[in-house]
Design a protein around this motif. Structure first.
Motif, PDB file in Angstrom:
ATOM      1  N   LEU A  14       0.838  -1.199   0.000  1.00  0.00           N
ATOM      2  CA  LEU A  14       0.000   0.000   0.000  1.00  0.00           C
ATOM      3  C   LEU A  14       0.876   1.253   0.000  1.00  0.00           C
ATOM      4  O   LEU A  14       1.500   1.575   1.011  1.00  0.00           O
ATOM      5  N   ILE A  16       1.388   5.082   0.242  1.00  0.00           N
ATOM      6  CA  ILE A  16       0.636   6.203   0.828  1.00  0.00           C
ATOM      7  C   ILE A  16       1.198   7.541   0.348  1.00  0.00           C
ATOM      8  O   ILE A  16       0.449   8.436  -0.009  1.00  0.00           O
ATOM      9  N   ALA A  35      -6.500  16.175   5.506  1.00  0.00           N
ATOM     10  CA  ALA A  35      -7.588  15.377   6.069  1.00  0.00           C
ATOM     11  C   ALA A  35      -7.033  14.114   6.720  1.00  0.00           C
ATOM     12  O   ALA A  35      -5.883  13.724   6.483  1.00  0.00           O
ATOM     13  N   ASN A  36      -7.890  13.473   7.479  1.00  0.00           N
ATOM     14  CA  ASN A  36      -7.625  12.171   8.046  1.00  0.00           C
ATOM     15  C   ASN A  36      -7.171  11.219   6.930  1.00  0.00           C
ATOM     16  O   ASN A  36      -7.843  11.099   5.917  1.00  0.00           O
ATOM     17  N   GLY A  39      -1.817  11.197   4.980  1.00  0.00           N
ATOM     18  CA  GLY A  39      -0.421  10.728   5.020  1.00  0.00           C
ATOM     19  C   GLY A  39       0.481  11.557   5.921  1.00  0.00           C
ATOM     20  O   GLY A  39       1.712  11.471   5.832  1.00  0.00           O
ATOM     21  N   LYS A  40      -0.113  12.325   6.813  1.00  0.00           N
ATOM     22  CA  LYS A  40       0.685  13.219   7.671  1.00  0.00           C
ATOM     23  C   LYS A  40       1.584  12.421   8.620  1.00  0.00           C
ATOM     24  O   LYS A  40       2.781  12.677   8.722  1.00  0.00           O
ATOM     25  N   THR A  41       0.979  11.463   9.314  1.00  0.00           N
ATOM     26  CA  THR A  41       1.766  10.648  10.252  1.00  0.00           C
ATOM     27  C   THR A  41       2.822   9.838   9.502  1.00  0.00           C
ATOM     28  O   THR A  41       3.963   9.705   9.963  1.00  0.00           O
ATOM     29  N   THR A  42       2.436   9.320   8.354  1.00  0.00           N
ATOM     30  CA  THR A  42       3.385   8.526   7.559  1.00  0.00           C
ATOM     31  C   THR A  42       4.600   9.375   7.183  1.00  0.00           C
ATOM     32  O   THR A  42       5.743   8.904   7.223  1.00  0.00           O
ATOM     33  N   ARG A  45       6.840   9.570  10.086  1.00  0.00           N
ATOM     34  CA  ARG A  45       7.514   8.271  10.309  1.00  0.00           C
ATOM     35  C   ARG A  45       8.692   8.089   9.372  1.00  0.00           C
ATOM     36  O   ARG A  45       9.704   7.497   9.744  1.00  0.00           O
ATOM     37  N   GLU A  83       1.402  11.021  18.215  1.00  0.00           N
ATOM     38  CA  GLU A  83       0.030  11.410  18.526  1.00  0.00           C
ATOM     39  C   GLU A  83      -0.450  10.784  19.838  1.00  0.00           C
ATOM     40  O   GLU A  83      -1.185  11.400  20.597  1.00  0.00           O
ATOM     41  N   GLN A 191      -4.592  17.962  11.765  1.00  0.00           N
ATOM     42  CA  GLN A 191      -5.847  17.887  11.034  1.00  0.00           C
ATOM     43  C   GLN A 191      -6.629  19.186  11.265  1.00  0.00           C
ATOM     44  O   GLN A 191      -7.446  19.587  10.445  1.00  0.00           O
TER      45      GLN A 191
END
Ligand code: ATP
Length: 233
Positions: A14, A16, A35-36, A39-42, A45, A83, A191
């Motif tokens: 997958l 992202i 938006a939720n 891919g912000k957290t990704t 990371r 988070e 967000q």
């Protein structure tokens, strides 16, 4: 100083992030909103080395970070507050803070602790209290304080507004501005676009794993597309 260049990344098959590029300059507060699931957290990371990029590069002061392990990236002065905050609930506020100084000598830790207590006086008041007994806003401040104990040059905050009222979110974001003013660069992922754009020097809007718009905080907050899609106006 932080350059994210054409990054592709994901989980297994997958994908992202696609062709993701942006930068954070020395002493800047940069917000990434979207938006939720955008891919912000990704993105954070990949910068922290928690997941590998499929292609592209992350550089810091011209040095390649892609391929380094998370602990090596922390030693470059890049520290992330996740988070879910990752606090040690039964341990005291002060113990949680001291753990944040694992990369440093104990003499440096005392001075840093004092700075964190100046930024968040509530942590000094509650320093002997178990972290799990603190409110959501206080726990967020503790998580940020613990990250500061590592004396970062770049602090990355993943959705610090999660679970907080707008008022508490302002308190936390004002602290992010103070941290920026003290010379630490800040990359804020949110967000909650209204507040994140209001405090940013520059910002990026992320859509489907790539940068759709960029500009100063006020520019983006005034952009018709941003108003419709993210500010509910
Ligand atoms: P959020 O506000 O939900 O955190 P986000 O913009 O930070 O949104 P990401 O957390 O980066 O988004 O997630 C992007 C996509 O990646 C989502 O579709 C999510 O389901 C998927 N995803 C996130 N973590 C994993 C994982 N560990 N394994 C597989 N898919 C994941």
């Amino acid at each position: 100083m932080l350059e994210v260049d054409n990054i592709a990344a994901g989980y297994g098959k997958l994908q992202i992030l696609h062709d993701m590029s942006f930068h954070v300059g020395e002493g800047e507060l940069v917000s990434v909103v979207g938006a939720n699931g955008a891919g912000k957290t990704t993105t954070l990371r990949v910068i922290s080395g928690l997941i590998d990029a499929l292609s592209g590069q992350v550089r810091y002061d011209g040095e390649k970070l892609t391929g380094l392990r998370p602990h090596q990236i922390v030693r470059h002065g890049i520290v992330q507050v996740s988070e879910d905050r990752d606090l040690f609930g039964p341990m005291t506020v002060e113990e949680n803070l001291i753990l944040g100084a694992w990369t440093r000598s104990s003499s440096g830790a005392a001075a840093e602790l004092e700075r964190v207590f100046e930024l968040f006086p509530i942590l000094r008041e509650r320093r002997r209290q178990a972290a799990q007994t603190m409110s959501g806003g206080q726990q967020q401040m503790l998580a940020i304080g613990r990250a500061l104990m590592a004396k970062p040059r770049l602090l990355m905050l993943d959705e610090p507004s999660t679970g907080l009222s707008p008022k508490l979110t302002w308190d936390v974001l004002k602290a992010a501005q103070e941290i920026r003013d003290s010379g630490v660069s800040v990359l804020l992922v949110e967000q909650n676009a209204a507040q994140a754009l209001a405090i940013a020097d520059r910002a990026y809007v992320l859509e489907s794993g790539t940068v759709a718009l960029e500009g100063s905080g006020p520019e983006l907050a005034g952009d018709e597309r941003v108003k419709k899609a993210y500010l509910g106006l």
